[in-house]
Design an enzyme around this catalytic site. Structure first.
Site, mmCIF file in Angstrom:
data_model
loop_
_atom_site.group_PDB
_atom_site.id
_atom_site.type_symbol
_atom_site.label_atom_id
_atom_site.label_comp_id
_atom_site.label_asym_id
_atom_site.label_seq_id
_atom_site.Cartn_x
_atom_site.Cartn_y
_atom_site.Cartn_z
ATOM 1 N N GLY A 146 0.816 -1.208 0.000
ATOM 2 C CA GLY A 146 0.000 0.000 0.000
ATOM 3 C C GLY A 146 0.850 1.259 0.000
ATOM 4 O O GLY A 146 0.509 2.255 -0.649
ATOM 5 N N GLN A 179 0.245 7.632 4.543
ATOM 6 C CA GLN A 179 0.356 7.369 3.107
ATOM 7 C C GLN A 179 -0.318 8.476 2.308
ATOM 8 O O GLN A 179 0.218 8.935 1.299
ATOM 9 C CB GLN A 179 -0.268 6.009 2.772
ATOM 10 C CG GLN A 179 0.570 4.852 3.303
ATOM 11 C CD GLN A 179 -0.041 3.494 3.044
ATOM 12 O OE1 GLN A 179 -1.147 3.375 2.531
ATOM 13 N NE2 GLN A 179 0.682 2.450 3.416
ATOM 14 N N ASP A 210 0.093 -0.178 13.038
ATOM 15 C CA ASP A 210 0.448 -1.488 12.483
ATOM 16 C C ASP A 210 0.664 -2.542 13.568
ATOM 17 O O ASP A 210 0.861 -3.715 13.258
ATOM 18 C CB ASP A 210 1.720 -1.375 11.635
ATOM 19 C CG ASP A 210 1.467 -0.637 10.335
ATOM 20 O OD1 ASP A 210 0.292 -0.547 9.907
ATOM 21 O OD2 ASP A 210 2.435 -0.130 9.736
ATOM 22 N N LYS A 242 -6.497 -2.332 6.015
ATOM 23 C CA LYS A 242 -5.063 -2.668 5.896
ATOM 24 C C LYS A 242 -4.911 -3.864 4.950
ATOM 25 O O LYS A 242 -5.807 -4.123 4.160
ATOM 26 C CB LYS A 242 -4.483 -2.950 7.291
ATOM 27 C CG LYS A 242 -4.483 -1.727 8.193
ATOM 28 C CD LYS A 242 -3.569 -0.656 7.662
ATOM 29 C CE LYS A 242 -3.601 0.588 8.523
ATOM 30 N NZ LYS A 242 -2.832 1.686 7.906
ATOM 31 N N ARG A 246 -8.209 -6.095 9.620
ATOM 32 C CA ARG A 246 -7.462 -6.658 10.760
ATOM 33 C C ARG A 246 -8.339 -6.847 11.992
ATOM 34 O O ARG A 246 -7.988 -7.645 12.870
ATOM 35 C CB ARG A 246 -6.234 -5.793 11.075
ATOM 36 C CG ARG A 246 -5.162 -6.002 10.031
ATOM 37 C CD ARG A 246 -3.878 -5.263 10.312
ATOM 38 N NE ARG A 246 -2.861 -5.715 9.358
ATOM 39 C CZ ARG A 246 -1.766 -5.044 9.055
ATOM 40 N NH1 ARG A 246 -1.512 -3.876 9.626
ATOM 41 N NH2 ARG A 246 -0.904 -5.543 8.197
ATOM 42 N N ARG A 292 1.024 -9.553 9.128
ATOM 43 C CA ARG A 292 1.015 -9.259 10.567
ATOM 44 C C ARG A 292 0.048 -10.168 11.341
ATOM 45 O O ARG A 292 0.239 -10.401 12.530
ATOM 46 C CB ARG A 292 0.722 -7.780 10.808
ATOM 47 C CG ARG A 292 1.791 -6.874 10.194
ATOM 48 C CD ARG A 292 1.823 -5.495 10.791
ATOM 49 N NE ARG A 292 2.510 -4.561 9.904
ATOM 50 C CZ ARG A 292 3.829 -4.436 9.783
ATOM 51 N NH1 ARG A 292 4.632 -5.175 10.516
ATOM 52 N NH2 ARG A 292 4.360 -3.559 8.948
HETATM 53 C C1 S3P Z 1 2.706 3.640 6.215
HETATM 54 C C2 S3P Z 1 1.575 4.210 6.726
HETATM 55 C C3 S3P Z 1 0.502 3.457 7.403
HETATM 56 C C4 S3P Z 1 0.951 2.054 7.768
HETATM 57 C C5 S3P Z 1 1.713 1.382 6.658
HETATM 58 C C6 S3P Z 1 2.951 2.189 6.311
HETATM 59 C C7 S3P Z 1 3.721 4.495 5.562
HETATM 60 O O1 S3P Z 1 -0.605 3.368 6.536
HETATM 61 O O2 S3P Z 1 -0.167 1.268 8.113
HETATM 62 O O3 S3P Z 1 2.117 0.080 7.040
HETATM 63 O O4 S3P Z 1 4.852 4.021 5.323
HETATM 64 O O5 S3P Z 1 3.411 5.655 5.271
HETATM 65 P P1 S3P Z 1 -1.754 4.502 6.509
HETATM 66 O O6 S3P Z 1 -1.137 5.751 6.074
HETATM 67 O O7 S3P Z 1 -2.779 3.987 5.527
HETATM 68 O O8 S3P Z 1 -2.289 4.552 7.914
#
Ligand code: S3P
Length: 434
Positions: A94, A169, A315, A342, A346, A387
């Site tokens: 993601g 993200q 996470d 996720k 989860r 996970r």
């Molecule tokens: C991440 C942000 C998180 C996290 C993912 C890594 C990142 O996601 O769950 O494993 O590296 O920016 P979200 O931004 O969707 O919360």
């Protein structure tokens, strides 16, 4: 691949878990867009970060390695990427697809971003909406899921965006599109989320302002290559923080762990539950706080999880639920609807696994209630989620019977070598090929 776990055991020794996933992705992305060669050490050689490496190679960036966690990225500058000749397959990641959507929206060429069955089920509207407001043209499959078709040659303009959800993200996607936009791009978040993009952009010499709760940058600058030392991933260390806490007679030292305050919710929450965790030798390495973490067995009690901790431990909830199952009393989580989007849902996946082991729990729309107590053995379905697999492997330390976990191949996305490392520390884990 399948994990089989015998019940019981203690966790002892000293270990450095693999490199931080979030920092590894960003090292490749920013290194590729910098002027000059960026040398990375401690890089996570997991499938997710390697998908990012492959994507930049497909866009003409020369990347040497990884060899023993070392990468050399020959940056092409912000405007040096070339059109990929095929869709970019980002596997399970993601972070790769959402950050790349922002970066690619500002390129002169078209591109297509896709991934595996889990990634193709994940929502992309959250990045498409702000990018559209910046002038990007992105089409998705039904339900605004990948594949994403990103049109190049658009003129992007800076916007102000109030993030509707706490997501690093989405924040990072908008900021990276902002590198290619006219004027300033700024974001506010409903709660602080991991800030690696901001820190690392600054490390690469890009001016990122943080004032009145807004994070902002102006388009049209340049990134200068640097050396990056990736600390061990606290999200991977979390499995062993819980393992050594719940297993009697355990004492473990986790070395060189990244303890950025936007990532340490797991330590705060375990301590609130009664865990014995000490940070030693705190230092700063390449702009990120790092520490060695000593953890000893301690009895846990259930807690009401403070809402502001949710994004800081986002996470780590699967393994925290295992800690809750081993605690006396009730643990209540609310305000965590993000867990449903996720690598799997989860909340649903963990609830099903806990129920299979006889742990009483109640699913809420945005969280879960878990009553600690005895855990039996059973068979766990990971729902293609790394996970979930690792969390139930840790549960075996306190289970009364064997635990079998099917569909564990995805563990390699974030934690290659988990089973061997865990075995070395005292987990009674064996691996069976399908
Ligand atoms: C991440 C942000 C998180 C996290 C993912 C890594 C990142 O996601 O769950 O494993 O590296 O920016 P979200 O931004 O969707 O919360």
């Amino acid at each position: 691949m399948e994990f089989r776990l015998l019940p019981g055991g203690a966790i002892t020794g000293e270990v450095r878990v693999p490199g931080d996933k979030s920092i590894s992705h960003r090292a490749v992305m920013l290194g590729a867009l910098a002027q000059g060669a960026t040398r990375v050490s401690g890089f996570l050689e997991g499938e997710d970060a390697l998908a990012t490496v492959a994507a930049f190679r497909a866009m003409g960036v020369t990347i040497d390695g990884p060899h023993d966690g070392e990468l050399l990225i020959h940056g092409v500058g912000l405007h040096g990427l070339q059109a990929p000749s095929a869709p970019l397959d980002l596997g399970n990641s993601g972070t790769s697809i959402r950050l790349l959507a922002g970066l690619l929206a500002g390129q002169s060429f078209d591109s297509v971003l896709t991934g595996d069955v889990s990634l193709r089920a994940r929502p992309m509207a959250r990045v498409m909406q702000p990018l559209a407001a910046m002038g990007a043209a992105i089409r998705a499959a039904e339900g605004e899921r990948p594949p994403l078709q990103v049109r190049g040659g658009r003129t992007l303009r800076g916007i102000h965006y109030d993030l509707p959800m706490a997501s690093a993200q989405v924040k990072s996607c908008v900021l990276l599109a902002g590198l290619y936009s006219r004027g300033r791009t700024s974001v506010t978040e409903p709660a602080p989320t991991r800030d690696h993009t901001e820190r690392m952009l600054r490390g690469f010499g890009y001016d990122v302002a943080c004032a009145d709760g807004a994070i902002s940058l102006a388009g049209g600058g340049a990134l200068r290559a640097i050396d990056i030392h990736v600390p061990a991933d606290i999200s991977s260390a979390a499995f062993f923080l819980v393992a050594a806490t719940i297993a009697p007679d355990s004492e473990l030292l986790l070395t060189h762990v990244g303890v950025n305050p936007t990532r340490t919710g797991i330590i705060t929450l375990l301590r609130l539950m009664g865990a014995d965790i000490t940070l030693r030798n705190q230092r700063e390495v390449g702009g990120e706080p790092v520490a060695d973490i000593l953890v000893r067995h301690a009895p846990l009690r259930g807690i009401d999880i403070p809402r502001e901790q949710v994004p800081l431990a986002i996470d780590e909830f699967p393994v925290l639920f295992i800690a809750a199952a081993c605690a006396t009393g009730r643990t209540v989580l609310r305000g965590a609807a993000e867990l449903r989007v996720k690598e799997s849902d989860r909340i649903a996946a963990m609830a099903a696994g806990l129920t299979a082991l006889g742990v009483s729990n109640e699913v809420l729309e945005d969280g879960i209630i878990i009553d600690g107590g005895a855990m039996g053995g059973g068979t766990i379905d990971t729902c293609h989620d790394h996970r979930i697999a690792m969390s139930f492997a840790i549960a075996a330390l306190r289970a009364e019977d064997e635990i079998r976990i099917v569909d564990c191949d995805h563990v390699a996305t974030s934690f290659p070598g988990f089973d061997a490392l865990a075995r070395g520390l005292g987990l009674q884990i064996s691996t069976l090929a399908d």
